[in-house]
Design a protein around this motif. Structure first.
Motif, mmCIF file in Angstrom:
data_model
loop_
_atom_site.group_PDB
_atom_site.id
_atom_site.type_symbol
_atom_site.label_atom_id
_atom_site.label_comp_id
_atom_site.label_asym_id
_atom_site.label_seq_id
_atom_site.Cartn_x
_atom_site.Cartn_y
_atom_site.Cartn_z
ATOM 1 N N VAL A 119 32.630 -24.286 -58.060
ATOM 2 C CA VAL A 119 32.362 -24.174 -56.635
ATOM 3 C C VAL A 119 31.659 -25.437 -56.167
ATOM 4 O O VAL A 119 30.710 -25.896 -56.807
ATOM 5 C CB VAL A 119 31.450 -22.953 -56.354
ATOM 6 N N LYS A 120 32.117 -25.997 -55.070
ATOM 7 C CA LYS A 120 31.431 -27.161 -54.504
ATOM 8 C C LYS A 120 30.177 -26.669 -53.795
ATOM 9 O O LYS A 120 30.252 -25.848 -52.878
ATOM 10 C CB LYS A 120 32.339 -27.927 -53.542
ATOM 11 N N LEU A 121 29.036 -27.147 -54.227
ATOM 12 C CA LEU A 121 27.753 -26.638 -53.756
ATOM 13 C C LEU A 121 27.217 -27.360 -52.526
ATOM 14 O O LEU A 121 26.375 -26.811 -51.813
ATOM 15 C CB LEU A 121 26.726 -26.715 -54.892
ATOM 16 N N ILE A 122 27.669 -28.578 -52.309
ATOM 17 C CA ILE A 122 27.205 -29.329 -51.145
ATOM 18 C C ILE A 122 28.221 -30.419 -50.820
ATOM 19 O O ILE A 122 28.785 -31.045 -51.721
ATOM 20 C CB ILE A 122 25.793 -29.931 -51.362
ATOM 21 N N GLU A 123 28.449 -30.616 -49.560
ATOM 22 C CA GLU A 123 29.373 -31.656 -49.105
ATOM 23 C C GLU A 123 28.620 -32.883 -48.614
ATOM 24 O O GLU A 123 29.014 -34.010 -48.876
ATOM 25 C CB GLU A 123 30.247 -31.099 -47.974
ATOM 26 N N ASN A 124 27.517 -32.642 -47.885
ATOM 27 C CA ASN A 124 26.824 -33.755 -47.261
ATOM 28 C C ASN A 124 25.364 -33.381 -47.014
ATOM 29 O O ASN A 124 25.046 -32.215 -46.828
ATOM 30 C CB ASN A 124 27.511 -34.106 -45.939
ATOM 31 N N PHE A 125 24.509 -34.393 -46.981
ATOM 32 C CA PHE A 125 23.099 -34.232 -46.643
ATOM 33 C C PHE A 125 22.708 -35.358 -45.706
ATOM 34 O O PHE A 125 23.049 -36.516 -45.948
ATOM 35 C CB PHE A 125 22.224 -34.275 -47.901
ATOM 36 N N LYS A 126 22.010 -35.000 -44.624
ATOM 37 C CA LYS A 126 21.542 -36.001 -43.662
ATOM 38 C C LYS A 126 20.141 -35.646 -43.202
ATOM 39 O O LYS A 126 19.788 -34.474 -43.135
ATOM 40 C CB LYS A 126 22.433 -36.039 -42.412
ATOM 41 N N ILE A 127 19.402 -36.679 -42.826
ATOM 42 C CA ILE A 127 18.148 -36.513 -42.110
ATOM 43 C C ILE A 127 18.374 -37.136 -40.738
ATOM 44 O O ILE A 127 18.791 -38.290 -40.639
ATOM 45 C CB ILE A 127 16.967 -37.192 -42.828
ATOM 46 N N MET A 128 18.111 -36.362 -39.698
ATOM 47 C CA MET A 128 18.403 -36.810 -38.337
ATOM 48 C C MET A 128 17.207 -36.551 -37.430
ATOM 49 O O MET A 128 16.402 -35.666 -37.698
ATOM 50 C CB MET A 128 19.596 -36.033 -37.766
ATOM 51 N N SER A 129 17.154 -37.290 -36.337
ATOM 52 C CA SER A 129 16.201 -36.994 -35.270
ATOM 53 C C SER A 129 16.861 -35.968 -34.343
ATOM 54 O O SER A 129 18.070 -35.706 -34.445
ATOM 55 C CB SER A 129 15.872 -38.255 -34.475
ATOM 56 N N VAL A 130 16.096 -35.416 -33.427
ATOM 57 C CA VAL A 130 16.658 -34.493 -32.440
ATOM 58 C C VAL A 130 17.741 -35.202 -31.628
ATOM 59 O O VAL A 130 18.822 -34.652 -31.383
ATOM 60 C CB VAL A 130 15.556 -33.917 -31.511
ATOM 61 N N LYS A 131 17.472 -36.440 -31.237
ATOM 62 C CA LYS A 131 18.453 -37.201 -30.452
ATOM 63 C C LYS A 131 19.753 -37.369 -31.238
ATOM 64 O O LYS A 131 20.843 -37.165 -30.695
ATOM 65 C CB LYS A 131 17.871 -38.567 -30.093
ATOM 66 N N GLU A 132 19.661 -37.755 -32.499
ATOM 67 C CA GLU A 132 20.862 -37.925 -33.330
ATOM 68 C C GLU A 132 21.619 -36.606 -33.487
ATOM 69 O O GLU A 132 22.846 -36.565 -33.443
ATOM 70 C CB GLU A 132 20.481 -38.481 -34.699
ATOM 71 N N TRP A 133 20.870 -35.522 -33.714
ATOM 72 C CA TRP A 133 21.494 -34.202 -33.826
ATOM 73 C C TRP A 133 22.300 -33.891 -32.557
ATOM 74 O O TRP A 133 23.453 -33.490 -32.631
ATOM 75 C CB TRP A 133 20.440 -33.128 -34.068
ATOM 76 N N ASN A 134 21.657 -34.057 -31.411
ATOM 77 C CA ASN A 134 22.315 -33.721 -30.151
ATOM 78 C C ASN A 134 23.525 -34.606 -29.863
ATOM 79 O O ASN A 134 24.464 -34.172 -29.203
ATOM 80 C CB ASN A 134 21.319 -33.762 -28.994
ATOM 81 N N GLU A 135 23.523 -35.822 -30.358
ATOM 82 C CA GLU A 135 24.681 -36.704 -30.196
ATOM 83 C C GLU A 135 25.828 -36.269 -31.105
ATOM 84 O O GLU A 135 26.980 -36.225 -30.693
ATOM 85 C CB GLU A 135 24.299 -38.156 -30.482
ATOM 86 N N GLU A 136 25.516 -35.942 -32.354
ATOM 87 C CA GLU A 136 26.563 -35.596 -33.313
ATOM 88 C C GLU A 136 27.018 -34.142 -33.208
ATOM 89 O O GLU A 136 28.177 -33.826 -33.468
ATOM 90 C CB GLU A 136 26.086 -35.876 -34.743
ATOM 91 N N TYR A 137 26.105 -33.264 -32.850
ATOM 92 C CA TYR A 137 26.412 -31.827 -32.772
ATOM 93 C C TYR A 137 26.125 -31.317 -31.356
ATOM 94 O O TYR A 137 25.369 -30.367 -31.165
ATOM 95 C CB TYR A 137 25.597 -31.046 -33.812
ATOM 96 N N SER A 138 26.761 -31.925 -30.394
ATOM 97 C CA SER A 138 26.496 -31.581 -28.989
ATOM 98 C C SER A 138 26.850 -30.130 -28.653
ATOM 99 O O SER A 138 26.340 -29.574 -27.682
ATOM 100 C CB SER A 138 27.232 -32.541 -28.055
ATOM 101 N N GLN A 139 27.705 -29.509 -29.460
ATOM 102 C CA GLN A 139 28.051 -28.102 -29.235
ATOM 103 C C GLN A 139 26.895 -27.167 -29.585
ATOM 104 O O GLN A 139 26.922 -25.991 -29.236
ATOM 105 C CB GLN A 139 29.335 -27.717 -29.986
ATOM 106 N N PHE A 140 25.880 -27.696 -30.286
ATOM 107 C CA PHE A 140 24.706 -26.921 -30.684
ATOM 108 C C PHE A 140 23.435 -27.633 -30.223
ATOM 109 O O PHE A 140 22.673 -28.162 -31.030
ATOM 110 C CB PHE A 140 24.660 -26.747 -32.202
ATOM 111 N N PRO A 141 23.173 -27.669 -28.923
ATOM 112 C CA PRO A 141 22.032 -28.448 -28.433
ATOM 113 C C PRO A 141 20.677 -27.903 -28.925
ATOM 114 O O PRO A 141 20.446 -26.707 -28.951
ATOM 115 C CB PRO A 141 22.147 -28.336 -26.912
ATOM 116 N N LEU A 142 19.830 -28.860 -29.297
ATOM 117 C CA LEU A 142 18.452 -28.575 -29.698
ATOM 118 C C LEU A 142 17.570 -29.193 -28.627
ATOM 119 O O LEU A 142 17.643 -30.404 -28.380
ATOM 120 C CB LEU A 142 18.158 -29.199 -31.067
#
Length: 166
Positions: free
Chosen positions: A139-162
């Motif tokens: 089983v693949k246990l992880i695909e990716n790991f990132k550390i992001m700021s709120v701004k980066e999160w909102n840019e990359e995952y705009s469908q899930f605004p924080l």
């Protein structure tokens, strides 16, 4: 379940209503059923392509982040790792088989690229990227790991605004 969740300090909320599935109270489920022995991420969002594990930490007070990182950095790394592993246990028990993206949203006025890189390197080497390469692991246990700021999160995952609660 509304899909809108507030973080533990009540200063930020995330809107996961566009997720296929979301959860923001896994810790409560663990506490009620197994006595809170597992750690978990703050939120889980399922998309068409992935399960997104979201951990959120905010260090907004002057001087709290650098001092905390120096004095308790290793403890913080371990807490973040336990949250990943405890959540993956839950996803596997639920039969979720999509790729897992683990994202730590780290908000601080003191964040710089050096500190972020230090955290990233310390945590990534303890995640199961190498373990899942073993032939007996199916089983693949992880695909990716990132550390992001709120701004980066909102840019990359705009469908899930924080957003910060005013």
């Amino acid at each position: 379940m509304s899909g809108i969740y507030t973080e533990e300090n009540g200063k930020y909320q995330i809107d996961l209503t566009n997720a296929l599935y979301s959860i923001g109270d896994l810790g409560i489920k663990y506490a009620k059923t197994i006595g809170g022995m597992q750690s978990d991420v703050d939120w889980i969002a399922e998309t068409e392509d992935a399960m997104i594990l979201i951990e959120f930490k905010s260090y907004e007070k002057e001087g709290t982040f650098p001092k905390y990182e120096q004095e308790k950095g290793e403890q913080l790394y371990q807490k973040i790792l336990k949250k990943y592993y405890g959540t993956v246990f839950f996803l596997m028990a639920c039969g979720k088989k999509k790729p897992i993206y683990f994202i730590w949203i780290l908000e601080s006025p003191h964040m710089d690229s050096f500190v972020r890189k230090k955290y990233f390197q310390s945590i990534k080497k303890r995640l199961p990227f190498e373990l899942q390469k073993l032939p007996e692991i199916k089983v693949k246990l992880i695909e990716n790991f990132k550390i992001m700021s709120v701004k980066e999160w909102n840019e990359e995952y705009s469908q899930f605004p924080l957003t910060k609660i005013t």
